[in-house]
Scaffold this active site. Sequence first.
Site, PDB file in Angstrom:
ATOM      1  CD1 TRP A  81      -8.761  15.275  20.753  1.00 55.60           C
ATOM      2  CD2 TRP A  81      -9.418  17.113  20.020  1.00 55.60           C
ATOM      3  NE1 TRP A  81      -7.723  16.101  20.034  1.00 55.60           N
ATOM      4  CE2 TRP A  81      -8.189  16.975  19.439  1.00 55.60           C
ATOM      5  CE3 TRP A  81     -10.438  18.312  19.587  1.00 55.60           C
ATOM      6  CZ2 TRP A  81      -7.906  18.144  18.757  1.00 55.60           C
ATOM      7  CZ3 TRP A  81      -9.837  19.333  18.689  1.00 55.60           C
ATOM      8  CH2 TRP A  81      -8.584  19.014  18.138  1.00 55.60           C
ATOM      9  CE  LYS A 113     -11.302  20.059  14.217  1.00 52.10           C
ATOM     10  NZ  LYS A 113     -12.154  19.070  13.458  1.00 52.10           N
ATOM     11  CG  ASP A 327     -10.400  35.722  -6.896  1.00 57.78           C
ATOM     12  OD1 ASP A 327      -9.995  35.680  -8.128  1.00 57.78           O
ATOM     13  OD2 ASP A 327     -11.508  34.921  -6.645  1.00 57.78           O
ATOM     14  CD  GLU A 381     -10.227  37.563 -11.157  1.00 61.21           C
ATOM     15  OE1 GLU A 381     -10.134  36.783 -12.031  1.00 61.21           O
ATOM     16  OE2 GLU A 381     -11.134  37.760 -10.550  1.00 61.21           O
TER      17      GLU A 381
END
Length: 670
Positions: A81, A113, A327, A381
């Site tokens: 990391w 990451k 949505d 929607e």
Amino acid sequence: MDSLNLIKNDPWLEPYKTDIEHRFQLSVSKEKELAGKGKSLSDFADGYLYFGLHKTEQGWVIREWAPNATDIFLIGNFSEWKENTKYRFSKLKNGVWELKLKTGEIKHLDLYKLSMHWNGGHGERIPAWATRVVQDKKTYIFSAQVWSPSRPYKFKKKKFKPQISPLLIYECHIGMAQEEERIGSYNEFREKILPRIAKDGYNAIQIMAIQEHPYYGSFGYHVSSFFAPSSRFGTPDELKQLIDEAHASGIAVIMDIVHSHAVKNEVEGLGRFDGSYNQFFYGDHRREHPAWDSLCFDYGKNEVIHFLLSNCKYWLEEFKFDGFRFDGVTSMLYYDHGLGKAFGSYNDYYDGGQDENAITYLTLANKLIHEVNPHAITIAEEMSGMPGLAAKTEDGGIGFDYRMAMGIPDFWIKIIKEKKDEEWNPSAIFWELTNRRSDEKTINYAESHDQALVGDKTIIFRLIDDQMYWHMMKNDTNMAVDRGMSLHKMIRLVTLSTINGGYLNFMGNEFGHPEWIDFPREGNGWSYKYARRQWSLVDRKDLKYEYLGNFDEAMIKLVKDVKHFEQSPIIKLWDNGGDQILAFMRKDLLFIFNFHPFKSFTDYGILAPKGSYKTVLNTDSYTFGGYGLIDESIEHFTIPDPLYKKEKKEWLRLYLPARSAQVLKLQKRK
């Protein structure tokens, strides 16, 4: 240019011809700009094949778009990391960064990451194009994960064409689709819930909360990683197997996709991915959604359109989803997100408050989706009633196949809360269920997940309330329960029988699942008690839930067995406000509703096409928890009336018990 069909089909749109044609031209121009010469939207939407982490013959390559970044390092368990020059990205053109690695430098299941640097700061980020994101069970920290199994899942059913006439949707959530107080899995859903749905007769499932989201309680609507299926429920391969087996059962799989906004999180999401505020989102006052505590995409940026269109194609191609329910479309269409607006006239749709960039994106998204899969299903929607939303793009519409009839559940809640039973007006019910644009297909529903959220109540709970805790045994007679079950069946039958496109039910509501939905949160002590489905209630032979489940199955089968039922005209035969009687026909089916709470009618006359009729569905049947007052073995014959000879209608005399509905089938015409 000649007027578009959208305008031709609705003369009331003529005053807004310039606005509609302008929007149409914007989408045409943007498509040409994005696709370029000799290419298609589908070619443009291949971003997921270029960006993100990919295995190559030499090893690995990862690419990300981060125009504001000054330096990027790949960090993970392979680098303890920490930043290491071996894992330093190179900057390419147009804000794109790339890192190539040799075989063995990272491997399957490694966590990673980005260590992102920008002028004045730096921070850890999950790659925007990550396809697998997991959360550490101890630290609760999210990380991307290398997903490259030695034996990746291979679809057994290579091609699938949804049989959706009519479209019968079972809305579901993987995590809460099991009975224990915990999070369910893709495998559990595939093994235990899919067979239930197939038995019930639904031909599509609409799955919520697929895209990764940091907060489980958001119901999946605060998305952080748009290309990663939520790891809470299992692996990507397990999701693929679920979809594959759904297809094998003849069930289409629709994804509830969120492109209307994104979670504000910066470490887990796209909030300040490259340190800037306006990479994916608006950089001004429009950046934050005032009601949802989330960020609003800048649909005017080609890079954002590329990201979102690629996202649509990714789910279709990689997971074989059969389409999407988009949505929050209302929020996308208007600069004010439609908040506090009445939408009482056509002028409200063309008053300059519409986000043309968002409308262009939605138009292109629909065009792309159907280009990738001509049989795909798209549903909007949307509550404002924007004309043309579910009209074809070539006609000047936005291109959705269906729009949600969001006014219907609101109507049922209002009538249950505000009207006495003897005030239920059949004319008002019929008008609400059939009031829609003739050139747009809708999805009727009495209730979805929205009506069950904590602070609200499902229809069955509004009708019966706490009596459900004590009086749902089959040998227990209770007037409140009898009333609630009768109306529950009638509401569903009249809502389904008036469809012009499709019907939707949220899982468990078909058998009257009690109580509400409340995800684990600080306010409830992080409890899963209300974030599950109690299937044992409908499975138990001593409880009345079985009756409601039986009725739903019979109701779905009735409609499903009629070819193109949803396309047939609805012919009203009778409505009487005083008697609270409603009757209409579709093809050879006669639907009759007696909403009166205490008046039963003997030899009630309804003018119907002449012939003989037999009962094919009856809400008052013992099988469905009724009183068994109707003799279903009787064949009913119409009685001539000289006054209606030319109309070829005759009187049908029927017994109509209070608070019941029946469906008769025309056997033969005289």
